[in-house]
Structures are given as C-alpha cells and as structure tokens.
Motif scaffolding. Sequence first.
Motif, short mmCIF file in Angstrom:
data_model
loop_
_atom_site.label_atom_id
_atom_site.label_comp_id
_atom_site.label_asym_id
_atom_site.label_seq_id
_atom_site.Cartn_x
_atom_site.Cartn_y
_atom_site.Cartn_z
N GLU A 56 0.84 -1.21 0.00
CA GLU A 56 0.00 0.00 0.00
C GLU A 56 0.87 1.26 0.00
OE1 GLU A 56 -4.37 -0.33 1.91
OE2 GLU A 56 -2.75 0.07 3.31
N ALA A 57 1.90 1.26 0.83
CA ALA A 57 2.75 2.45 0.95
C ALA A 57 3.51 2.70 -0.36
CB ALA A 57 3.73 2.27 2.11
N LEU A 58 4.00 1.65 -1.00
CA LEU A 58 4.73 1.84 -2.27
C LEU A 58 3.79 2.36 -3.36
CD1 LEU A 58 7.02 -1.32 -2.22
CD2 LEU A 58 7.80 1.06 -2.22
N ALA A 59 2.56 1.85 -3.36
CA ALA A 59 1.59 2.33 -4.36
C ALA A 59 1.22 3.79 -4.09
CB ALA A 59 0.35 1.44 -4.35
N GLU A 60 1.14 4.14 -2.82
CA GLU A 60 0.85 5.54 -2.49
C GLU A 60 2.01 6.46 -2.91
OE1 GLU A 60 -0.18 6.16 1.62
OE2 GLU A 60 -0.21 8.33 1.40
N LEU A 61 3.21 5.97 -2.75
CA LEU A 61 4.38 6.79 -3.08
C LEU A 61 4.60 6.91 -4.59
CD1 LEU A 61 6.81 8.19 -1.48
CD2 LEU A 61 8.13 6.18 -2.15
N CYS A 62 4.33 5.83 -5.32
CA CYS A 62 4.72 5.78 -6.74
C CYS A 62 3.53 5.67 -7.70
CB CYS A 62 5.64 4.58 -6.99
SG CYS A 62 7.11 4.59 -5.98
N GLY A 63 2.31 5.63 -7.18
CA GLY A 63 1.15 5.43 -8.05
C GLY A 63 0.94 3.94 -8.29
N GLY A 64 -0.09 3.61 -9.04
CA GLY A 64 -0.36 2.20 -9.31
C GLY A 64 -1.27 1.60 -8.24
N ALA A 65 -1.48 0.29 -8.34
CA ALA A 65 -2.40 -0.41 -7.45
C ALA A 65 -1.63 -1.32 -6.51
CB ALA A 65 -3.38 -1.24 -8.27
N ASP A 66 -2.05 -1.38 -5.23
CA ASP A 66 -1.29 -2.16 -4.24
C ASP A 66 -1.23 -3.65 -4.58
OD1 ASP A 66 -3.77 -3.29 -3.04
OD2 ASP A 66 -4.07 -1.25 -2.35
N ASP A 67 -2.29 -4.18 -5.24
CA ASP A 67 -2.24 -5.61 -5.53
C ASP A 67 -1.41 -5.93 -6.78
OD1 ASP A 67 -4.02 -4.61 -7.33
OD2 ASP A 67 -5.70 -5.89 -6.77
N THR A 210 19.27 -3.20 2.58
CA THR A 210 19.59 -3.98 1.38
C THR A 210 18.78 -5.28 1.40
OG1 THR A 210 21.45 -4.94 2.55
CG2 THR A 210 21.94 -3.08 1.10
N GLY A 211 18.64 -5.87 0.21
CA GLY A 211 17.86 -7.11 0.12
C GLY A 211 16.38 -6.86 -0.06
N THR A 212 16.01 -5.62 -0.35
CA THR A 212 14.59 -5.30 -0.56
C THR A 212 14.43 -4.56 -1.88
OG1 THR A 212 14.76 -3.20 0.64
CG2 THR A 212 14.08 -5.14 1.91
N GLY A 213 13.28 -4.72 -2.50
CA GLY A 213 12.98 -4.02 -3.75
C GLY A 213 11.57 -4.35 -4.17
N ALA A 214 11.16 -3.83 -5.31
CA ALA A 214 9.79 -4.07 -5.76
C ALA A 214 9.66 -3.85 -7.26
CB ALA A 214 8.81 -3.15 -5.03
N LEU A 215 8.67 -4.52 -7.82
CA LEU A 215 8.26 -4.28 -9.20
C LEU A 215 6.79 -3.87 -9.16
CD1 LEU A 215 8.70 -4.44 -12.29
CD2 LEU A 215 7.97 -6.82 -12.16
N LEU A 216 6.50 -2.67 -9.62
CA LEU A 216 5.12 -2.18 -9.69
C LEU A 216 4.65 -2.30 -11.13
CD1 LEU A 216 6.32 -0.92 -7.04
CD2 LEU A 216 4.79 1.00 -7.38
N LEU A 264 9.36 -0.56 4.84
CA LEU A 264 8.10 0.13 5.13
C LEU A 264 8.38 1.39 5.96
CD1 LEU A 264 5.02 0.39 5.16
CD2 LEU A 264 4.98 -1.17 7.13
N ALA A 265 9.26 1.28 6.93
CA ALA A 265 9.58 2.45 7.75
C ALA A 265 10.22 3.55 6.90
CB ALA A 265 10.49 2.05 8.90
N GLY A 266 11.07 3.16 5.97
CA GLY A 266 11.70 4.15 5.08
C GLY A 266 10.69 4.82 4.18
N VAL A 267 9.80 4.04 3.61
CA VAL A 267 8.78 4.60 2.71
C VAL A 267 7.81 5.49 3.50
CG1 VAL A 267 6.87 4.03 1.14
CG2 VAL A 267 8.98 2.71 1.07
N GLN A 268 7.44 5.05 4.70
CA GLN A 268 6.56 5.89 5.52
C GLN A 268 7.24 7.21 5.88
OE1 GLN A 268 5.63 3.02 8.59
NE2 GLN A 268 3.60 2.61 7.72
N TYR A 269 8.52 7.16 6.12
CA TYR A 269 9.27 8.40 6.39
C TYR A 269 9.16 9.34 5.19
CZ TYR A 269 13.24 11.49 7.23
OH TYR A 269 14.03 12.61 7.39
#
Lengths: 386, 84
Positions: A56-67, A210-216, A264-269
């Motif tokens: 949800e937080a990544l979608a809020e930050l970058c657009g797109g849908a959380d699912d 490190t060790g985290t990432g995502a594809l939207l 999540l803490a970084g994105v929420q920041y």
Amino acid sequence: MDDGRLYFDNAATSFPKPVQVYEALDAYVRGVGGTAGRSAHERAQAGSRLLFELREALAELCGGADDRVVLTKNATEAINLALSGLARPGATIVHGPLEHNAVMRPLTHLAQRHGWTTAQAPGDALGRIEPTALDAFLAQTNADVLITLYASNVHGLAQDLAAIGEICARREIIFIVDGAQGGGLLPLDMDAMRIDALCLTGHKGLLGPTGTGALLLSERGAERIQPLLLGGTGSASDKEAMPDFLPDRLEAGTPNTHGAAGLLAGVQYLLEETIEVAARYEAELRARMIERMRALKGVTIIGDAAGPATATLGITSRLAPSDMAFLLSEKYGVAVRAGLQCAPRAHRTLGTFPDGTVRLAPGLFTPPSAVDEVADAIGDILRTQR
Amino acid sequence: MTSPACALTFLSVHDVIKAEKLALAAGLRARLIPVPKQISPECGMALQIDCERLSKIEELLAPLQARRVGSFRIAGAAFEPLEG
C-alpha cells in the motif's frame, strides 16, 4: 566509524537511514518473527499485514495499485523479472543511453537466448533521451519494449519519464523504468507517466535495508507478465502450478519480511516528509556541489546541466578516479565511489570510459556544510598531489 | 444475543487483509481467522464477520468480488457453505 556526515556514496546505498528504519528492523526480528503468508497464527498474520502495508505504501508513493506491487530482493531482480516476463521471443527492445549493467547484462544475455533485437534510444551529450528524436527513432524500429533508468547513477540527471511514457503509450510499447536511482528522491507517478513496469530497490532513495525491492506493474503489465522464480507461495498449495493471481504469481519463496519492515519504515518516512521536500533538498545539495566544483581548478564536472536530478554528480581531474577516491578516504574520511559504477554504457555515452569518474553522492541526511568539507578536501588533494 | 459468525475466503493473503481493512474502516466487526484446509487451500486465512452484516460487507467488498472464493456460516468447528 564516524557519524556518516562525509559518506558521499548514497547512490550505492543510503546511509544513515531514518532511525525508524533501525527500530522497525529490530522490532520485527526481535518481537514478531513470523513468516508472511504461510500460516494464520498471530505472528504470521503480523508478517502478512506488514507486506500488505508495504504494498500500500509503495503504491501511495509511486502510483499504481497495491495488488500489483511485487516484492523483490532488489531492482536487479525486478528488472530481470520485467524484461524476461514482458518481452516475447523475437522482440525488439530499445534501451536508454545511460543504462546500468542491471539492465545491460540481462538484456545482453536474454537477447541471445530469446532472439531479441536491441537498439539504443537517441540522447543528448549527457545521455538524456530527447522525446522528439525518440518518437522519430521509434517510428523506424518497430519496438515492443522500451527500458530506461529514471536518474543516472553516474551523474544524477533524470530522464523525462512523462514524455517518454506518453510516446510509448501512443505507440503501444511496453514501458519499463529502472527506478533504482531517483526512486524516493524524485517524483514518480507510474499512472501519469504511463509506466508498465517500475523497478525499485529498497536500500537507496527509499531508505530501507539492502535485500529489498519491488516491481510495480500497470494493469497491462500485470496481465502480460510471466514469472521469473517458481516455487512455494503459501497459497493454492493443492496445485503444482504457480497461482494465477498477483502478487503470489510472481513471488515464489519465503519473503524477506524483516527487510520489508525496514523498507516500510523508510517509505513511511518519505510519505510523511514528502517527495517534494526530498527532491528539493537533493537539488540544493547538487547546486552546492556544482558551485564548489566549478570553483576548483582542474576539476571537470560530469552532469553540469539544469533539469531534474538527484544529488549524484561525477567529476574527473588529472588524478585517476581510483587515486582520488583512495586519498579522500585515507586522508579525509570521505566515502565516494570511483570508476565505472557498473555502468560502462553510460561512461561510453559520456566519454569517460574506461577510467570513469569520482562519484559524489550525498544524501538526505548530509548537511550542506559537508559538501564544503568534501570540496575543500578535493582542492587540497589537487594542490598537494603531483 | 450475538449474531452468528460467518466467514469469507479470498484468493490471496493480500485480498483477505484488504477486506479486513475495508470492513474495519466502515466500523464493522471483522477479524482474520485460520480456515480448515478442506474449506480453502488458498491463503489459509478467512475474514470472520457477523452474519447479520453479511449484505453490508458484500456491498463494501464489491471491488474485491473477482478475488472472492467462498462464503460460510461457522457452526462450531464446521464451515457450512452459504447459498449463492
């Protein structure tokens, strides 16, 4: 170790992180511990909720849908998944002039394997894709996929994603963005920019570990994409084929749940502080670096141009980049990265291949005075080293 | 007297958590519970709600309709499929 004020290697990984990131990592590992999506007990539910909140937080930050947010171990995995999963055999793939090896290596390998044709988009002297020239170029190439980075890891300047995305949408070309640089630091809206696949790493501008990432993925991207990794997902366990629904279809194996807690803490920041504030601060640091580097005799700036950019800048001098980096570290405690920064394509475009540059990359927690200290150190080295 | 409990199942963990969030945000009682494997081999979790609020929840979860798997009435340890 020092407090990191002279850590100018944030394009490699950001440091320091917001204190909330350290606390979230500790709280998850020490206090929760459950694995997400594999059970229904309280600790597993906490892990599952955490991944949900991160999407949800990544979608809020970058657009797109959380699912349609797929969690990966870094941008490289996201890029491999996007390229291998979206391009069909025999496809024509166009890439930008500044791509990192996270793009060029999978592209080179997969092109041989799947019979892809690759071509480089036209750009200016700094490798920025020119939309009008791109449109004309694409009219000749019959491209299926276009991939470009957001900001350069060599000089920090950003591509005009909105203009490129509009062209790709009009020409029905799948648009993939490597957001490893620029993600979290510059505005991103994958809907408005018509991005089909946005590849992110968690440990740079998004301020996670490190060790985290995502594809939207866009709706079109989600319908088309094929998995890269196959295995257990915690769902549809009665079947030996991968589930046909997202995000499970693209997420095999136990996820990095404690890493997700930190991300999540970084994105929420960033959501609280806002990307606009982050982008403004990066621009201030960049302007200060350019001003100080221009005043140094014998320093050539790579990336001295107006336009959206991160605080990453390249310089060259009569000293080899590796020598300058060594002296900055040994004598002044300044951390920079020298050489090609895993981006030989970019350095060829910029005319700095094969020696590369010294990369100066302050971050969101770098005080402006540290830019002056680093400039003074470079000036001292150039005056005293013969 | 409390309302009997019903359970809704979904394709993925992401969906069932989203359903719980939507229900709670609307002020409805909802919680995640484990489901027996014979009911759903999917994500292992269901959303427990008050049966008397089922129609309200159905309306609320319309955006997740394509991700719904089943609806049940909980009778002791048994999950009885609801009609329709």
